[in-house]
Scaffold this motif. Structure first.
Motif, PDB file in Angstrom:
ATOM      1  N   ASN A 219       1.131  -1.667   0.081  1.00 41.74           N
ATOM      2  CA  ASN A 219       0.229  -0.253   0.483  1.00 41.74           C
ATOM      3  C   ASN A 219       0.791   1.146  -0.037  1.00 41.74           C
ATOM      4  N   TYR A 220       2.378   1.704  -0.016  1.00 38.69           N
ATOM      5  CA  TYR A 220       2.722   2.198  -0.442  1.00 38.69           C
ATOM      6  C   TYR A 220       2.664   3.611  -1.264  1.00 38.69           C
ATOM      7  N   ILE A 259      15.172   4.192   5.343  1.00 40.93           N
ATOM      8  CA  ILE A 259      13.926   3.332   5.427  1.00 40.93           C
ATOM      9  C   ILE A 259      12.473   3.482   4.561  1.00 40.93           C
ATOM     10  N   HIS A 260      12.327   5.152   3.990  1.00 39.57           N
ATOM     11  CA  HIS A 260      12.186   5.631   3.181  1.00 39.57           C
ATOM     12  C   HIS A 260      12.662   4.978   1.527  1.00 39.57           C
ATOM     13  N   MET A 266      11.852  -1.536  -3.041  1.00 38.01           N
ATOM     14  CA  MET A 266      10.446  -1.918  -3.120  1.00 38.01           C
ATOM     15  C   MET A 266       9.677  -1.794  -4.118  1.00 38.01           C
ATOM     16  N   ASN A 267       9.337  -0.569  -4.112  1.00 35.11           N
ATOM     17  CA  ASN A 267       8.115  -0.494  -5.119  1.00 35.11           C
ATOM     18  C   ASN A 267       8.081   0.745  -6.106  1.00 35.11           C
ATOM     19  N   CYS A 276      12.489  10.489  -6.508  1.00 35.64           N
ATOM     20  CA  CYS A 276      12.157   9.939  -5.275  1.00 35.64           C
ATOM     21  C   CYS A 276      13.945   9.728  -4.394  1.00 35.64           C
ATOM     22  N   LYS A 277      14.201   8.520  -4.739  1.00 37.18           N
ATOM     23  CA  LYS A 277      15.011   7.734  -4.700  1.00 37.18           C
ATOM     24  C   LYS A 277      16.266   9.073  -4.995  1.00 37.18           C
TER      25      LYS A 277
END
Length: 346
Positions: A219-220, A259-260, A266-267, A276-277
């Protein structure tokens, strides 16, 4: 005369849970309540349900509004709050019958601005109580402003959650929640606690925090990154008012960035171009020296930072390998919480 307590409940798509929540409030042993139920444009039958409750109990005030999110609903509810105290309750959670009575007594006994209740993580068949720092029968803990801000930044003994705490209403009346963000409590809590003189922690769990069967990975969404922005915003405040907590604040930001970043890995589908990364990696690189200084006494975070600095994939692989090792019991398991078997119907 016992002081009036305003209970603000934002409501959206919780038809399955709303009865349990409201009933737990109506059944409180403390009766001088003002119950403000805010229907945030819920598309199910929640609006009808709360209207029916209002017809049965004159302590209930119902507000219907267009959907604007949790922050907007809480802010709207606060417009109607007239009690000396305010308590926020999320509409899928519920309370012990004597929670309000106990918290008001503690506040009066200690002249506390805020009283924090312990809580259970409530699953379908069991409850979890965080006993890493306190046991249920331990005496109350009193914190002054400096101690409180330290604990708030660490987010262990004092959580950033708005719910489960009894506030003096005049403390929060003119501090609205930031609208349009997830993790709105992170943007708000430090502003409240900056005004606090006396904060009391009660270790008796009286709030049930529902844990839905939803995977954070499945659900991320990119909105989850709001927490990093909230922590950055709070960090500026820390730099201005609590410079002794800068390292603690940097450590929390780094933890959440790592964490994010891994959740984004993973998404990949939601961050296809890796923008974003790249933004997270650039921020860590920009503040690498500050992060390194902040975690110098934290072996766990220092290792992750060094590995991430070499390449994020190396840190990701390290964490995956460690997780597998724990499952195989090669490494010791992390300290768990106190478990209590429990079954409830909704």
């Amino acid at each position: 005369m016992f002081p009036k307590v305003s209970i603000v409940v934002p409501i959206y798509k919780v038809e399955k849970y709303i009865h349990r929540c409201i009933e737990s409030i109506l059944e409180q042993t403390y009766t001088n309540l003002e119950i403000i139920l805010v229907n945030d444009g819920s598309p199910d039958n929640c609006g009808k349900i709360i209207d029916e409750y209002a017809g049965k109990d004159n302590r209930i005030h119902v507000v219907h509004k267009k959907n604007g999110g949790l922050s907007d609903a809480r802010n709207k509810g606060m417009e109607y709050a007239t009690g000396e105290y305010t308590l926020f309750v999320d509409s899928d959670d519920w309370l012990e019958r004597n929670m309000v009575e106990v918290l008001v007594k503690i506040s009066l006994d200690y002249q506390a601005d805020v009283v924090q209740s312990a809580f259970y993580y409530a699953y379908n068949d069991h409850l979890l109580y965080d006993n890493r720092y306190f046991s249920q029968n331990d005496p109350h803990v009193l914190l002054n402003k400096k101690e409180l801000m330290y604990e708030l930044v660490r987010n262990e003994k004092v959580k950033n959650f708005a719910w489960g705490k009894l506030y003096k209403t005049n403390l929060i009346k003119n501090l609205p929640f930031k609208k349009g963000v997830l993790f709105e409590d992170v943007f708000w809590a430090h502003l409240v606690m900056h005004r606090v003189n006396t904060y009391v922690i009660s270790h008796k769990p009286m709030y049930y925090y529902l844990q839905r069967d939803e995977s954070i990975v499945a659900n991320y969404s990119l909105r989850n990154l709001d927490i990093i922005e909230g922590l950055k915003e709070r960090h500026k405040f820390i730099e201005q008012h609590y410079d002794n907590l800068i390292d603690e604040s940097f450590t929390v930001i780094l933890t959440n960035c790592l964490i994010h970043y891994n959740l984004l890995m993973m998404n990949r589908r939601i961050d296809e171009n890796g923008i974003c990364k790249k933004r997270i990696r650039s921020y860590i690189k920009m503040h690498y020296k500050e992060f390194l200084a902040a975690v110098k006494g934290n072996k766990e975070m220092k290792t992750q930072l060094l590995l991430f600095h070499i390449h994020p994939i190396i840190n990701f692989s390290f964490l995956a390998l460690r997780k597998i090792s724990r499952k195989l019991k090669v490494l010791p398991q992390q300290v768990g919480f106190e478990r209590k078997n429990f079954s409830f119907k909704v």
